[in-house]
Design an enzyme around this catalytic site. Structure first.
Site, mmCIF file in Angstrom:
data_model
loop_
_atom_site.group_PDB
_atom_site.id
_atom_site.type_symbol
_atom_site.label_atom_id
_atom_site.label_comp_id
_atom_site.label_asym_id
_atom_site.label_seq_id
_atom_site.Cartn_x
_atom_site.Cartn_y
_atom_site.Cartn_z
ATOM 1 N N GLU A 104 0.846 -1.194 0.000
ATOM 2 C CA GLU A 104 0.000 0.000 0.000
ATOM 3 C C GLU A 104 0.881 1.245 0.000
ATOM 4 O O GLU A 104 1.928 1.283 0.663
ATOM 5 C CB GLU A 104 -0.897 -0.013 1.239
ATOM 6 C CG GLU A 104 -1.988 1.024 1.250
ATOM 7 C CD GLU A 104 -2.982 0.794 2.385
ATOM 8 O OE1 GLU A 104 -3.400 1.795 2.985
ATOM 9 O OE2 GLU A 104 -3.322 -0.379 2.663
ATOM 10 N N ASP A 106 0.211 5.349 0.573
ATOM 11 C CA ASP A 106 -0.886 6.172 1.098
ATOM 12 C C ASP A 106 -0.626 7.657 1.121
ATOM 13 O O ASP A 106 0.418 8.106 1.602
ATOM 14 C CB ASP A 106 -1.148 5.814 2.568
ATOM 15 C CG ASP A 106 -1.825 4.491 2.771
ATOM 16 O OD1 ASP A 106 -2.250 3.885 1.797
ATOM 17 O OD2 ASP A 106 -1.921 4.068 3.939
ATOM 18 N N GLU A 108 -3.085 10.394 3.091
ATOM 19 C CA GLU A 108 -4.291 10.655 3.866
ATOM 20 C C GLU A 108 -4.262 12.120 4.294
ATOM 21 O O GLU A 108 -3.256 12.597 4.826
ATOM 22 C CB GLU A 108 -4.380 9.747 5.099
ATOM 23 C CG GLU A 108 -4.687 8.297 4.748
ATOM 24 C CD GLU A 108 -4.897 7.439 5.988
ATOM 25 O OE1 GLU A 108 -5.772 6.559 5.939
ATOM 26 O OE2 GLU A 108 -4.188 7.653 6.984
ATOM 27 N N ASN A 123 2.191 6.993 4.197
ATOM 28 C CA ASN A 123 2.649 5.719 4.748
ATOM 29 C C ASN A 123 2.898 4.760 3.597
ATOM 30 O O ASN A 123 2.345 4.922 2.494
ATOM 31 C CB ASN A 123 1.609 5.141 5.708
ATOM 32 C CG ASN A 123 2.185 4.150 6.704
ATOM 33 O OD1 ASN A 123 3.363 3.793 6.638
ATOM 34 N ND2 ASN A 123 1.355 3.687 7.633
ATOM 35 N N ARG A 132 5.464 3.281 8.599
ATOM 36 C CA ARG A 132 6.465 4.127 7.940
ATOM 37 C C ARG A 132 5.867 5.520 7.690
ATOM 38 O O ARG A 132 5.944 6.063 6.604
ATOM 39 C CB ARG A 132 6.915 3.485 6.622
ATOM 40 C CG ARG A 132 7.599 2.140 6.784
ATOM 41 C CD ARG A 132 8.111 1.623 5.443
ATOM 42 N NE ARG A 132 8.855 0.382 5.585
ATOM 43 C CZ ARG A 132 8.326 -0.825 5.431
ATOM 44 N NH1 ARG A 132 7.039 -0.954 5.118
ATOM 45 N NH2 ARG A 132 9.073 -1.902 5.583
ATOM 46 N N ARG A 280 9.164 5.218 19.508
ATOM 47 C CA ARG A 280 8.464 4.111 18.845
ATOM 48 C C ARG A 280 9.371 2.918 18.601
ATOM 49 O O ARG A 280 8.894 1.795 18.433
ATOM 50 C CB ARG A 280 7.892 4.584 17.502
ATOM 51 C CG ARG A 280 6.655 5.428 17.613
ATOM 52 C CD ARG A 280 6.111 5.752 16.247
ATOM 53 N NE ARG A 280 5.715 4.573 15.496
ATOM 54 C CZ ARG A 280 5.379 4.581 14.203
ATOM 55 N NH1 ARG A 280 5.429 5.717 13.527
ATOM 56 N NH2 ARG A 280 5.027 3.477 13.603
#
Length: 295
Positions: A104, A106, A108, A123, A132, A280
């Site tokens: 995928e 992306d 957004e 991402n 990512r 993270r």
């Protein structure tokens, strides 16, 4: 942006390394290129197929997908995002394959309060794994007019563009063990939906339903890409030399001007980068973060 007759699909010969491919170039109408998948009358094709709108109300949003699947190419669309108080809304525009190990790519667009900037969330998923994320603000009001958002995807790298300005590059780093999306064909998808639990300031700002319906608009869906159909690609090996239109999406890397534009965006408009978020990744950053072009 190139302009082509609305029903024309041209086959062009181009070369990448020592191979050449047939590339399908299309700029048809939304009736020809898009299937509305959900939302009922909240998704509308207008102006003889030249304009598409998606709307969101308290009951439901809407979404569409491309009729074709692609395996490499440049895919672009002009969008005008939800104006005014768009907090809690997400306009998603992305390429994706299917299944638990899907790939995928992306965009957004996370809505915000009137006067505050949209957040562009990007991402990349490979073999079902994402995480990512990079986020940006824009240097213009994306609700005042249409702007072009595009993906360049070839065997060497993926580039996200806003109005021909590269904002993100993800290189093929399989040589150091980083999976790269190169074997699964993807469709283009877009949707407008409610994500008030996380979209705006981590969910602190909720959707104001008194502003509904929220509407995003689309035009000029253009592809210069390899179409995947019945298990085969429209890109076939050939010894013919390059001829024809703009096939810059096949370039294995950005030219110096492109690198300059990319770094300008990163310096001035990047607001989050997973490759610098040590909280993270306490055990160490992902391998691709060690490469300067992805970090």
């Amino acid at each position: 942006m190139a302009s082509f007759p609305s029903t024309t699909v041209l086959l062009l010969l181009i070369s990448l390394n020592v191979s050449a491919f047939f590339i399908a170039v299309s700029a048809g109408t939304f009736y020809e290129d898009i299937d509305i998948k959900w939302g009922d009358d909240r998704a509308k094709i207008l102006e003889n197929g030249q304009l598409l709108t998606l709307s969101l109300d308290r009951a439901c949003g809407a979404g569409f997908q491309s009729k074709n699947e692609f395996l490499f190419g440049r895919i672009e669309m002009q969008l005008k995002l939800v104006p005014g108080n768009s907090a809690g809304t997400v306009t998603a525009f992305y390429l994706s394959s299917q299944g638990p190990t899907h790939d995928e790519i992306d965009f957004e667009f996370l809505g915000n309060l009137s006067g505050d900037p949209y957040t562009v969330h990007t991402n990349i998923y490979t073999q079902g794994k994402g995480e990512r994320e990079q986020q940006f603000h824009l240097w213009f009001d994306p609700t005042a007019d249409f702007h072009t958002y595009s993906f360049t995807w070839n065997p060497k790298h993926i580039i996200f563009y806003v109005d021909d300005n590269p904002i993100r590059e993800f290189k093929n780093l399989e040589s150091i063990g980083v999976p790269y999306p190169k074997n699964q064909a993807m469709r283009l998808y877009s949707s407008l939906w409610d994500a008030e639990d996380w979209a705006t300031r981590g969910g602190l700002i909720k959707t104001d339903w008194s502003q509904a319906p929220f509407t995003a608009s689309y035009r000029n869906f253009n592809t210069n890409a390899c179409i995947w159909s019945a298990g085969k690609s429209s890109c076939s090996s050939s010894s013919s030399a390059f001829i024809g239109a703009d096939n810059s999406w096949l370039a294995p890397e950005l030219d110096p001007r492109g690198v300059e534009k990319l770094m300008w965006v990163r310096r001035n408009y990047m607001i989050y980068n997973y490759c610098t978020d040590s909280s993270r990744f306490p055990g160490g950053f992902p391998a691709e973060c060690q490469a300067a072009s992805n970090s």
